[in-house]
Design a protein around this motif. Sequence first.
Motif, PDB file in Angstrom:
ATOM      1  N   SER A 129       0.829  -1.208   0.000  1.00  0.00           N
ATOM      2  CA  SER A 129       0.000   0.000   0.000  1.00  0.00           C
ATOM      3  C   SER A 129       0.865   1.260   0.000  1.00  0.00           C
ATOM      4  O   SER A 129       0.540   2.247  -0.663  1.00  0.00           O
ATOM      5  CB  SER A 129      -0.950   0.010   1.190  1.00  0.00           C
ATOM      6  OG  SER A 129      -0.224  -0.008   2.400  1.00  0.00           O
ATOM      7  N   ARG A 130       1.969   1.236   0.721  1.00  0.00           N
ATOM      8  CA  ARG A 130       2.863   2.401   0.729  1.00  0.00           C
ATOM      9  C   ARG A 130       3.549   2.555  -0.624  1.00  0.00           C
ATOM     10  O   ARG A 130       3.793   3.664  -1.071  1.00  0.00           O
ATOM     11  CB  ARG A 130       3.894   2.273   1.838  1.00  0.00           C
ATOM     12  CG  ARG A 130       3.294   2.494   3.200  1.00  0.00           C
ATOM     13  CD  ARG A 130       4.364   2.634   4.220  1.00  0.00           C
ATOM     14  NE  ARG A 130       3.765   2.808   5.534  1.00  0.00           N
ATOM     15  CZ  ARG A 130       4.453   2.973   6.631  1.00  0.00           C
ATOM     16  NH1 ARG A 130       5.767   2.974   6.582  1.00  0.00           N
ATOM     17  NH2 ARG A 130       3.845   3.129   7.777  1.00  0.00           N
ATOM     18  N   PHE A 139       2.254   1.755  -3.524  1.00  0.00           N
ATOM     19  CA  PHE A 139       1.269   2.362  -4.423  1.00  0.00           C
ATOM     20  C   PHE A 139       1.102   3.842  -4.134  1.00  0.00           C
ATOM     21  O   PHE A 139       0.981   4.654  -5.047  1.00  0.00           O
ATOM     22  CB  PHE A 139      -0.073   1.647  -4.333  1.00  0.00           C
ATOM     23  CG  PHE A 139      -0.094   0.324  -5.044  1.00  0.00           C
ATOM     24  CD1 PHE A 139       0.375   0.219  -6.338  1.00  0.00           C
ATOM     25  CD2 PHE A 139      -0.590  -0.805  -4.425  1.00  0.00           C
ATOM     26  CE1 PHE A 139       0.350  -0.990  -7.005  1.00  0.00           C
ATOM     27  CE2 PHE A 139      -0.611  -2.026  -5.089  1.00  0.00           C
ATOM     28  CZ  PHE A 139      -0.133  -2.117  -6.377  1.00  0.00           C
ATOM     29  N   LEU A 140       1.090   4.199  -2.853  1.00  0.00           N
ATOM     30  CA  LEU A 140       0.971   5.612  -2.488  1.00  0.00           C
ATOM     31  C   LEU A 140       2.147   6.407  -3.041  1.00  0.00           C
ATOM     32  O   LEU A 140       1.970   7.495  -3.599  1.00  0.00           O
ATOM     33  CB  LEU A 140       0.894   5.754  -0.965  1.00  0.00           C
ATOM     34  CG  LEU A 140       0.783   7.174  -0.439  1.00  0.00           C
ATOM     35  CD1 LEU A 140      -0.507   7.819  -0.944  1.00  0.00           C
ATOM     36  CD2 LEU A 140       0.820   7.186   1.078  1.00  0.00           C
ATOM     37  N   PHE A 141       3.340   5.849  -2.901  1.00  0.00           N
ATOM     38  CA  PHE A 141       4.520   6.523  -3.444  1.00  0.00           C
ATOM     39  C   PHE A 141       4.414   6.695  -4.956  1.00  0.00           C
ATOM     40  O   PHE A 141       4.706   7.750  -5.501  1.00  0.00           O
ATOM     41  CB  PHE A 141       5.781   5.724  -3.088  1.00  0.00           C
ATOM     42  CG  PHE A 141       7.018   6.246  -3.742  1.00  0.00           C
ATOM     43  CD1 PHE A 141       7.615   7.404  -3.295  1.00  0.00           C
ATOM     44  CD2 PHE A 141       7.577   5.584  -4.826  1.00  0.00           C
ATOM     45  CE1 PHE A 141       8.758   7.901  -3.912  1.00  0.00           C
ATOM     46  CE2 PHE A 141       8.719   6.064  -5.445  1.00  0.00           C
ATOM     47  CZ  PHE A 141       9.306   7.230  -4.991  1.00  0.00           C
ATOM     48  N   ILE A 154       1.708   6.776  -6.790  1.00  0.00           N
ATOM     49  CA  ILE A 154       0.648   7.728  -7.117  1.00  0.00           C
ATOM     50  C   ILE A 154       1.154   9.153  -6.941  1.00  0.00           C
ATOM     51  O   ILE A 154       0.930  10.024  -7.786  1.00  0.00           O
ATOM     52  CB  ILE A 154      -0.607   7.458  -6.265  1.00  0.00           C
ATOM     53  CG1 ILE A 154      -1.276   6.169  -6.723  1.00  0.00           C
ATOM     54  CG2 ILE A 154      -1.580   8.617  -6.349  1.00  0.00           C
ATOM     55  CD1 ILE A 154      -2.387   5.703  -5.808  1.00  0.00           C
ATOM     56  N   LEU A 155       1.843   9.407  -5.820  1.00  0.00           N
ATOM     57  CA  LEU A 155       2.369  10.750  -5.580  1.00  0.00           C
ATOM     58  C   LEU A 155       3.420  11.126  -6.617  1.00  0.00           C
ATOM     59  O   LEU A 155       3.492  12.273  -7.062  1.00  0.00           O
ATOM     60  CB  LEU A 155       2.938  10.854  -4.162  1.00  0.00           C
ATOM     61  CG  LEU A 155       1.914  10.761  -3.033  1.00  0.00           C
ATOM     62  CD1 LEU A 155       2.616  10.772  -1.689  1.00  0.00           C
ATOM     63  CD2 LEU A 155       0.907  11.891  -3.132  1.00  0.00           C
ATOM     64  N   ARG A 215       1.590  12.029  -9.771  1.00  0.00           N
ATOM     65  CA  ARG A 215       0.985  13.365  -9.685  1.00  0.00           C
ATOM     66  C   ARG A 215       2.025  14.443  -9.949  1.00  0.00           C
ATOM     67  O   ARG A 215       1.740  15.451 -10.586  1.00  0.00           O
ATOM     68  CB  ARG A 215       0.346  13.579  -8.314  1.00  0.00           C
ATOM     69  CG  ARG A 215      -0.942  12.851  -8.156  1.00  0.00           C
ATOM     70  CD  ARG A 215      -1.580  13.186  -6.844  1.00  0.00           C
ATOM     71  NE  ARG A 215      -2.814  12.435  -6.660  1.00  0.00           N
ATOM     72  CZ  ARG A 215      -3.511  12.427  -5.554  1.00  0.00           C
ATOM     73  NH1 ARG A 215      -3.102  13.122  -4.507  1.00  0.00           N
ATOM     74  NH2 ARG A 215      -4.611  11.718  -5.473  1.00  0.00           N
TER      75      ARG A 215
END
Length: 96
Positions: free
Chosen positions: A18-19, A21-23, A25-26, A29
């Motif tokens: 999950s981390r 994927f968050l990385f 995604i950021l 962006r």
Amino acid sequence: MPVSSQERADEIERQPISRLFLFLILKQRKIDKEQAMVVFGALAFGWMAIELAFKPLLDKARSALDKSDPARDPDDVVDDSAAGKSSTADEKTGDE
């Protein structure tokens, strides 16, 4: 203490999915923002290039617009030749 990119990558690999994927995604962006800025810059440059290339034509058009009367609608103007014909026709019918 600054962390090298390799150490950061190793740290991300050890973190839960999950981390990661968050990385990602950021990071995406950030890339999207950079792409938007490049597109915006290209549009601004293109606009300036068109303004410079057609400056004489645009100046003439703008001065013509400044001289025009906004209260006068050219579609509402009655053609004098058509108005003259109808008035002479009325006069002839009145004489007979």
